[in-house]
Design an enzyme around this catalytic site. Structure first.
Site, PDB file in Angstrom:
ATOM      1  CB  SER A 213     -25.554  35.011   8.639  1.00 57.43           C
ATOM      2  OG  SER A 213     -26.886  35.366   9.169  1.00 57.43           O
ATOM      3  CG  ASN A 214     -29.518  37.738   6.240  1.00 54.27           C
ATOM      4  OD1 ASN A 214     -30.192  37.964   7.264  1.00 54.27           O
ATOM      5  ND2 ASN A 214     -30.219  36.433   5.625  1.00 54.27           N
ATOM      6  CG  HIS A 215     -26.680  43.296   7.333  1.00 54.23           C
ATOM      7  ND1 HIS A 215     -25.570  43.024   7.834  1.00 54.23           N
ATOM      8  CD2 HIS A 215     -26.059  43.314   5.760  1.00 54.23           C
ATOM      9  CE1 HIS A 215     -24.416  43.312   7.273  1.00 54.23           C
ATOM     10  NE2 HIS A 215     -24.929  43.529   5.933  1.00 54.23           N
ATOM     11  CB  ALA A 279     -33.792  37.941   5.630  1.00 52.30           C
TER      12      ALA A 279
END
Length: 409
Positions: A213-215, A279
């Site tokens: 995943s991402n932030h 995102a």
């Protein structure tokens, strides 16, 4: 249009009736005043048994109205003045008694007289014991009022004044304020438009317990969705973010990029605008293990083979080229270097109408924080840099551009 612009200068008559939930009306009043509304509080005799006039006077810095026959010096008849000047009549809490009076055309106190005299939109938030709410007379009265165009929010289920659990509890003040926002927003510049917003990152599974995943926190997308709602749009929010569902919009929960693509294509079939604040992961694991990958003593590490995810904006652009999908598409470019060059390339490659670029390495902007500093690039060659703003203010700036685009198209 700012967040305060929804209520700014609006005259709201807040009717408070007699029930223990009257104390929550003080919070509703405070929220409205903070948002820029001019709030005239009208209290029934019974309401004053539960909460004092002084509370509301301290919150509004305005006179509190309780008596239909008291005419302050130099003023006109209160129920006529308040009825004519109101942009919204909000009754919270609304007891079975007051609901019955309005439904049956009774005007024996100031609040019920205003309810009959005002042409303004009306919103009621009922609060009473479960059996009172479910009584055929109450249900008939509510149905009558709804038939006249009066809107209701709640009641909710929960612990009641008697200690019993059941339906009849006043909904929370923030929900009441949000419902009032939606009613006033029907005159907004996005009224009648359908806006789809994506928010948060995506999760690409490695095994049943791990993912890539991402932030992204989803805060920017949620701000855009709420701002669009408050400007009158019908909003669909497609999200993975672990944030409370905003009031007054359809929320579609997804996990992976593929799920987000499917949801976006479905939601944008007849949409006015797509604002892709999410995102979305560019890559996903080629294979997903059916069981949790175990760490073994002789294992140095784990190698993942990644493949490209579908490009959601490219798919939308392809559909737009055939005459289907949204009228306007807005993308986001979260960059760590060469901000403008990368954003310009993405704007052109994905055939967007507008792109919102931001440097996510900044500590006061980008992921997880409540502020942002962005640059808006349009297909007309325009470049608009914003100062550091709240994400809500950034959302309003984006929607200003969307509204202008729709007006000119």
């Amino acid at each position: 249009m700012s967040h305060q612009g929804i209520f700014g200068g609006k005259r709201i008559v807040l009717g408070v009736t007699g029930g223990i939930a009257a104390y929550k009306a003080a919070t509703v009043c405070s929220r409205l005043v903070q948002a820029g509304a001019l709030v005239d509080v009208v209290m029934t005799e019974a309401a004053q048994k539960f909460i004092s006039q002084l509370t509301f006077q301290a919150l509004t810095h305005r006179p509190i109205y309780t008596d239909m026959f008291h005419i302050p010096g130099g003023e006109n008849i209160p129920h006529i003045v308040l009825a004519d000047s109101a942009d919204l009549l909000l009754i919270a809490p609304a007891t079975a008694n007051t609901i019955g009076k309005v439904a049956n055309g009774l005007a024996d106190n100031l609040l019920s007289a205003i309810a009959l005299a005002t042409p303004a939109p009306k919103l009621m938030a009922p609060a009473m014991e479960t059996d009172m709410w479910r009584h055929p007379a109450t249900q008939r009265n509510v149905a009558t009022l709804k038939g006249w165009g009066i809107e209701f929010i709640g009641p909710a289920a929960g612990r009641l004044a008697s200690g019993a659990m059941g339906e009849g509890r006043l909904v929370e003040p923030d929900e009441i304020v949000a419902a009032a926002q939606m009613i006033l927003a029907r005159q907004g510049d996005l009224a009648g438009r359908t806006v789809v917003v994506t928010a948060g990152g995506t999760r690409e599974a490695i095994d049943p317990v791990r993912f890539v995943s991402n932030h992204s926190s989803g805060k920017m997308g949620y701000a855009v969705a709420e701002a669009a709602r408050d400007r009158g749009a019908q909003v669909t929010l497609i999200t993975l973010a672990n944030l409370p569902a905003p009031f007054g919009m359809a929320v579609v929960r997804v996990d992976s990029a593929q799920e987000m693509l499917d949801a976006v294509l479905t939601a944008t079939d007849q949409a006015t605008a797509l604002i892709m604040a999410a995102a979305v992961a560019d890559f996903r694991p080629l294979t997903v293990a059916e069981q949790k990958i175990k760490k073994r003593g002789d294992t140095e590490g784990l190698v993942l083979e990644l493949v490209r995810n579908p490009d959601i904006l490219a798919e939308v652009a392809a559909r737009k080229a055939t005459g289907t999908g949204p009228e306007i598409t807005v993308g986001f470019a979260a960059e760590t270097h060469d901000l403008l060059a990368n954003a310009q390339e993405k704007l052109k490659r994905k055939r967007l109408d507008l792109i919102v670029a931001n440097d996510v390495t900044a500590t006061d902007a980008g992921f997880a924080v409540d502020t942002n500093r962005v640059t808006l690039l349009g297909t007309d060659g325009s470049i608009e840099e914003t100062p550091l703003m709240t994400k809500r203010e950034v959302a309003e700036t984006i929607l200003d551009r969307v509204a202008r685009f729709l007006m000119d198209s």
